[in-house]
Design an enzyme around this catalytic site. Structure first.
Site: not given
Length: 295
Positions: A144, A209, A245
């Site tokens: 991430d 995300k 996400k």
């Protein structure tokens, strides 16, 4: 990405290329998602689906190997008394990846790590890429990363895209999740533009995300909807399925089910899998389990 040849700033050209967001339409649409009635059988299915999409997360300075072990055990067996799926992944700081790998072994639960100078991203690119490569060597299945919002807002969009592309390369076979930190991008138009900027150098199965969870603003149905529609439009244009996400602020089952309604109605059933959709959460799992016990 367009070729920048006009007199407009790079950010303005990007915004023109991807098109504006109708703020009123977005907010009216997401208001309807929260009114959907979900019957008991479908609710149980939705709760289990949401549970299987959780990235069970601990990102605290006081994290210890023992805490990581407990997190991994919970991810593999969320409730010994219930027949529930495992979570999708555990998400930890890079230094903790090796401990998570030791605990999980060859488990289907993936290991995600917030590399690249999380949460600000404001460290030299070389250092960020070294952190990514080390996390992958230690056993991370997913990375991430967070973009430098200051670069984006100052119009240096090519630099942002180049950094994402370099991180994709550093990941090797690991999947990448690009955190936009939507609360700092200021407008829906910027969120849409940043989504396209990232997606144009991502691979099928990589993610965009919403948030780090470390700022005052996190995932909402509205900012997530902007990103879902960007994914839809990008997929229709390129055929490349990018995953999604939302993270931060999703604390209970009712919220999670509303987010799943948004996915189904915007992207369809093909995205209702943890290969294409995740929840970044630490407290959501407990509420999902509580609701499943009630059912």
């Amino acid at each position: 990405m367009p070729t920048f040849t006009s007199n407009k700033s790079p950010l303005k050209r990007l915004l023109d290329d991807v098109g504006p967001v109708d703020q009123i339409a977005i907010e009216e649409r997401v208001a309807k998602f929260s009114t959907r009635s979900i019957k008991k059988g479908s609710k149980v299915q939705g709760l289990n689906l949401a549970l299987s999409m959780v990235d069970l997360t601990t990102l605290e300075g006081k994290d210890t190997p023992g805490k990581i072990e407990s997190l991994c055990q919970k991810g593999q067996n969320p409730d010994p008394e219930l027949d529930t799926p495992q979570v999708a992944a555990v998400c930890v700081y890079p230094f903790m990846v090796k401990h998570a790998r030791r605990c999980l072994g060859e488990s289907a639960v993936r290991i995600a790590s917030v590399a690249t100078g999380f949460p600000s991203g404001q460290v030299p690119l070389r250092t960020r890429l070294q952190e990514v490569k080390q996390a992958v060597r230690d056993g991370a299945d997913e990375i991430d990363m967070v973009i430098q919002r200051g670069l984006f807002l100052s119009g240096q969009v090519q630099a942002v895209q180049d950094e994402i592309a370099a991180t994709v390369e550093a990941c090797g076979d690991a999947r990448l999740k690009v955190i936009l930190e939507v609360s700092e991008l200021e407008t829906y138009d910027n969120i849409r533009a940043a989504s396209f900027l990232a997606m144009s150098v991502l691979r099928a199965g990589d993610f965009i995300k919403t948030s780090t969870g470390k700022t005052s603003g996190n995932a909402t149905l509205a900012n997530t909807q902007v990103m879902l529609e960007a994914i839809r439009d990008f997929y229709l244009d390129t055929g490349i399925p990018i995953s999604m996400k939302p993270a931060g602020g999703i604390k209970n089952s009712k919220q999670a089910l509303h987010f799943l309604v948004a996915v189904k109605e915007t992207l369809g059933d093909a995205w209702l899998t943890n290969q294409r959709y995740r929840f970044g959460a630490s407290s959501l799992l407990n509420d999902l389990l509580m609701q499943l016990r009630k059912q």
